[in-house]
Design a protein around this motif. Structure first.
Motif, short mmCIF file in Angstrom:
data_model
loop_
_atom_site.label_atom_id
_atom_site.label_comp_id
_atom_site.label_asym_id
_atom_site.label_seq_id
_atom_site.Cartn_x
_atom_site.Cartn_y
_atom_site.Cartn_z
N ARG A 8 0.84 -1.20 0.00
CA ARG A 8 0.00 0.00 0.00
C ARG A 8 0.88 1.25 0.00
O ARG A 8 1.10 1.84 -1.04
N ASP A 9 1.46 1.62 1.13
CA ASP A 9 2.31 2.81 1.14
C ASP A 9 3.54 2.59 0.26
O ASP A 9 3.98 3.49 -0.46
N HIS A 189 2.33 4.61 12.30
CA HIS A 189 2.71 4.62 10.89
C HIS A 189 3.67 5.80 10.71
O HIS A 189 3.28 6.95 10.94
N HIS A 191 7.12 7.89 8.84
CA HIS A 191 7.87 8.14 7.60
C HIS A 191 9.31 8.57 7.87
O HIS A 191 9.66 8.98 8.97
N ASN A 225 9.29 4.53 4.40
CA ASN A 225 8.75 4.12 5.70
C ASN A 225 9.81 3.38 6.52
O ASN A 225 10.97 3.35 6.14
MN MN Z 1 2.16 6.91 4.72
#
Ligand code: MN
Length: 381
Positions: A8-9, A189, A191, A225
């Motif tokens: 996804r990301d 979540h 970054h 990430n």
């Molecule tokens: Mn993200």
């Protein structure tokens, strides 16, 4: 616990798309090494995306399959077609995002979060609710949103460092504050814009978070990430915390994902790069040949990588001797020094000296009579 967002990301990385077949391969590999949860996609993006998420759900993996949705009925309806184990709902709570993106007041955001939670719950979904851009949000607003969504039946809440702009101590502060105000498990979540995704993940996990989002090789939007393989290795090796993910498949996994994404792996990528277990310096090679732990924390095989002893200007006698011994050649110390001298000369000119070049040098030096000068002190290293 790790919820991996490579599909996804990771796929939201600019210029990257995975085919359904590639996604199934990655999901299967993640499952094989023991990743607990797989964020498989964002079904509202397209029919193709929705089909991929559903196909991953239908693989019957050990891992839970999760997917992302905005707090919109249409997004949730798309999720309902995918038969996933949990939906990750998100809505932004920072002033910037509420004003310039959502064009909503904070009260409207709260209402919509609750409405979406109730809608998803009433259709049988398990709900995680995240505040987007948490690290630039008013924490009181976040706490209020989490409280209301918990009351509405959400079973996990998520903190996000959407643009990767928080330091580890800030993440610790936010996570512990949120964890104090809820009975639900907290996820994070994070970054990597400041290169802090991994330390922030550790900060979150040591401050009360139960789940952290990762991606294979750290791919993802902008600077990416938390790299799955790095997090797993830190937890296992430095924190003595085995989270049940087997590490032997990590190099293959990162290579596979980088290949699918059309990325070349940096040589110095921790654990999985070609240089992660490479040694050229004579001092290091001599020690590693005696005991690899002198210059390696863990054996390369434990992450599915391999050791490379590289020839170049920093080479010493140990590697030359060991290469020759492998072929049953035991020349005099003088000859070995001659070979080292020539390897250093070539390395100085071109960097790495290839195996072919090495054996050509050996051949040349071994053929004429032994009339070369003895080693100097530093050549012996
Ligand atoms: Mn993200």
């Amino acid at each position: 616990m790790v919820y991996d967002s490579t599909l996804r990301d990771g796929e939201q990385m600019a210029g990257v798309r995975f085919s359904q077949e590639q996604k199934l391969t990655v999901a299967t590999k993640l499952d094989e090494i023991g990743v607990h949860q797989i964020e498989a996609g964002f079904p509202a993006v397209s029919q193709v995306e929705l089909d991929s998420v559903r196909a991953i759900s239908q693989l019957g993996l050990e891992a839970d399959v999760l997917c992302l949705a905005r707090t919109l009925e249409d997004d949730i309806d798309a999720v309902l077609k995918c038969d996933v184990d949990m939906v990750l709902l998100f809505i932004a709570t920072s002033e910037l995002h509420m004003r310039y993106k959502l064009k909503m007041t904070s009260e409207e955001v709260l209402e919509r979060a609750v409405r979406a939670t109730e809608y998803a719950m009433s259709h049988g979904l398990t709900v995680s609710m995240s505040t987007e851009d948490s690290t630039r949000s008013d924490i009181q607003l976040m706490l209020e949103l989490y409280r209301r969504c918990e009351e509405s039946g959400a079973t996990r809440i998520g903190i996000t460092d959407t643009i990767g702009c928080a330091a580890p101590w800030a993440i610790s502060h936010i996570v512990s504050k949120v964890a104090d105000h809820t009975d639900l498990p907290v996820s994070a979540h994070l970054h990597n814009d400041f290169g802090l995704a991994l330390p922030n993940a550790l900060a979150a996990l040591t401050s009360g978070a139960q789940a952290v989002a990762t991606t294979v090789g750290g791919i993802g939007e902008r600077a990416g990430n938390v790299p799955l393989e790095q997090l797993v290795m830190v937890l296992k090796t430095l924190c003595g915390r085995d989270i049940g993910i087997s590490t032997e498949g990590l190099t293959d996994l990162v290579r596979t994902v980088y290949g699918f994404a059309g990325l070349s792996m940096p040589a110095n990528q921790p654990w999985t790069g070609s240089n992660a277990f490479s040694h050229e310096s004579g001092i290091h090679v001599a020690a590693v040949l005696n005991c690899p732990l002198t210059y390696e924390c863990v054996p390369p095989e434990s992450v599915g990588n391999r050791r490379r002893l590289v020839l170049g200007k920093h080479s010493g006698t140990a590697i030359v001797k060991s290469r020759l011994e492998e072929r049953g050649i035991t020349p005099s110390q003088e000859r070995i020094c001659d070979i080292v001298r020539e390897i250093k000369r070539l390395g100085e000119r071109q960097g790495r000296v290839s195996d072919d070049q090495f054996w050509r040098v050996v051949e040349e030096i071994m053929s004429p009579p032994d009339n070369r000068r003895p080693c100097s002190e530093d050549e012996r290293e």
